[in-house]
Design an enzyme around this catalytic site. Structure first.
Site, short mmCIF file in Angstrom:
data_model
loop_
_atom_site.label_atom_id
_atom_site.label_comp_id
_atom_site.label_asym_id
_atom_site.label_seq_id
_atom_site.Cartn_x
_atom_site.Cartn_y
_atom_site.Cartn_z
N ASP A 175 17.90 -14.27 3.37
CA ASP A 175 18.02 -13.21 4.38
C ASP A 175 18.98 -12.13 3.89
O ASP A 175 19.19 -11.12 4.57
CB ASP A 175 18.39 -13.76 5.76
CG ASP A 175 19.70 -14.53 5.77
OD1 ASP A 175 20.31 -14.69 4.69
OD2 ASP A 175 20.12 -14.96 6.86
N SER A 176 19.53 -12.31 2.67
CA SER A 176 20.22 -11.21 2.00
C SER A 176 19.29 -10.02 1.84
O SER A 176 19.73 -8.91 1.56
CB SER A 176 20.74 -11.65 0.63
OG SER A 176 19.71 -12.26 -0.13
N ASP A 225 14.74 -18.54 3.91
CA ASP A 225 15.84 -18.61 4.88
C ASP A 225 15.33 -18.47 6.30
O ASP A 225 14.44 -17.65 6.58
CB ASP A 225 16.80 -17.43 4.63
CG ASP A 225 18.04 -17.84 3.86
OD1 ASP A 225 18.36 -19.04 3.81
OD2 ASP A 225 18.71 -16.94 3.31
N GLU A 234 28.61 -21.81 -0.90
CA GLU A 234 28.91 -20.40 -1.18
C GLU A 234 30.40 -20.12 -0.98
O GLU A 234 30.98 -20.48 0.07
CB GLU A 234 28.06 -19.50 -0.26
CG GLU A 234 28.32 -18.01 -0.50
CD GLU A 234 27.26 -17.09 0.10
OE1 GLU A 234 26.29 -17.59 0.73
OE2 GLU A 234 27.41 -15.86 -0.07
O1 KIV Z 1 20.43 -14.96 1.59
C1 KIV Z 1 20.76 -15.29 0.44
O2 KIV Z 1 20.46 -14.63 -0.56
C2 KIV Z 1 21.52 -16.52 0.31
C3 KIV Z 1 22.13 -16.83 -1.03
C4 KIV Z 1 23.24 -15.91 -1.32
C5 KIV Z 1 22.53 -18.24 -1.13
O3 KIV Z 1 21.66 -17.25 1.23
#
Ligand code: KIV
Length: 286
Positions: free
Chosen positions: A44-45, A83, A180
């Site tokens: 969700d980044s 995610d 993280e």
């Molecule tokens: O959303 C994402 O990219 C993540 C990673 C940084 C682990 O959760």
């Protein structure tokens, strides 16, 4: 054939480090898959690096589904983890409904959700229902308004809690856990105590694998990268140079050339432009 949970487990046992990478669309998934990335995370980044939000919080289930489906289409070998976005798993019923959509509409093989104690019953339920679940501990971006963006579990109590949460996630059925922004020594100790793989980001070299964000790895943003990110290329600069050259060539007329253009018989063009030419209109049925 895609990488399976059994393959990942074998990697943990054999001490083969796991390289996980985020991907958000078809071309990035194709490239990562061809490069041999075994685990692709549709993170969700994407809220920040693709959609331009400040945090992950505005990301919707529809956003995740659209991007995860593209990543699945773009990959043949990697196991794709999607995610679950903010507050889509606040209850078991919500989580089941969200995961049903993710699995059925994207073809992703697993989901990831953030947190320890509060999500254990959800992890257990999803696992019972046949859904592979990846946990996420330490800095959990969906709680950044509570946590602040900083290294977590630095003191003894916090470190003990993180270990307990990791072990509880494993007991609840999680197949792996992202750690993280966690002190490296703690992440290594947790990794040694779990039978499932840990995947670190800003958690040192003692994890069973690492995850990086596509845009950080490739230098797709100007400015300073987060400390835990390593830029393996400066693709953003390469793209900017290419786009600048394109603009210049359009302006100068150097692009397009004949080789980029389609041809037609000049006689046909002359006829098309001649208002006196009926072009066989008499044969067109009225
Ligand atoms: O959303 C994402 O990219 C993540 C990673 C940084 C682990 O959760």
């Amino acid at each position: 054939m895609r990488i399976s949970l059994t393959d990942l487990q074998k990697m943990k046992v054999a001490g083969d480090r796991i390289a996980m990478l985020t991907a958000y669309d078809f071309p990035s998934a194709r490239i990562a898959d061809r490069a041999g990335v075994p685990l692709l995370l549709v993170g969700d980044s994407l809220g920040m690096v693709v959609l331009g939000h400040d945090t992950t919080l505005p990301v919707t289930l529809d956003d995740m589904i659209r991007h995860a489906a593209a990543v699945v289409r773009g990959s043949d070998t990697a196991l794709v983890v999607c995610d679950l976005p903010f507050l889509t798993y606040a209850s078991e019923a919500d989580a089941v409904a969200a995961v049903r959509r993710v699995m059925q509409e994207t073809g992703a093989q697993a989901v990831k959700l953030e947190g320890g104690q509060p999500v254990l019953s959800i992890v257990r339920r999803l696992t019972e229902l046949g859904v592979p679940v990846m946990g996420h501990l330490g800095f959990t971006p969906q709680s950044q308004n509570q946590l602040g963006v900083k290294v977590q579990a630095r003191d003894a109590a916090g470190a003990r809690q993180l270990l307990k949460d990791a072990q509880a996630l494993e007991a609840a059925g999680a197949f792996a856990v992202v750690l993280e922004l966690v002190p490296a020594a703690l992440a290594a100790a947790v990794s040694q105590r779990l039978t499932i793989p840990t995947i670190g980001i800003g958690a040192g070299a003692g994890c069973d694998g690492q995850v990086q964000v596509w845009h950080d790895l490739l230098g797709l943003f100007e400015g300073k990268s987060p400390r835990h990110a390593k830029r393996f290329a400066e693709i953003g600069k390469i793209i900017e140079t290419a786009v600048t050259a394109y603009v210049a060539e359009v302006r100068s007329g150097a692009f397009p050339t004949d080789s980029h253009s389609a041809r037609m018989d000049p006689a046909d063009l002359a006829r098309a432009l001649d208002p006196e030419d009926a072009l066989g209109a008499e044969t067109v049925p009225t």
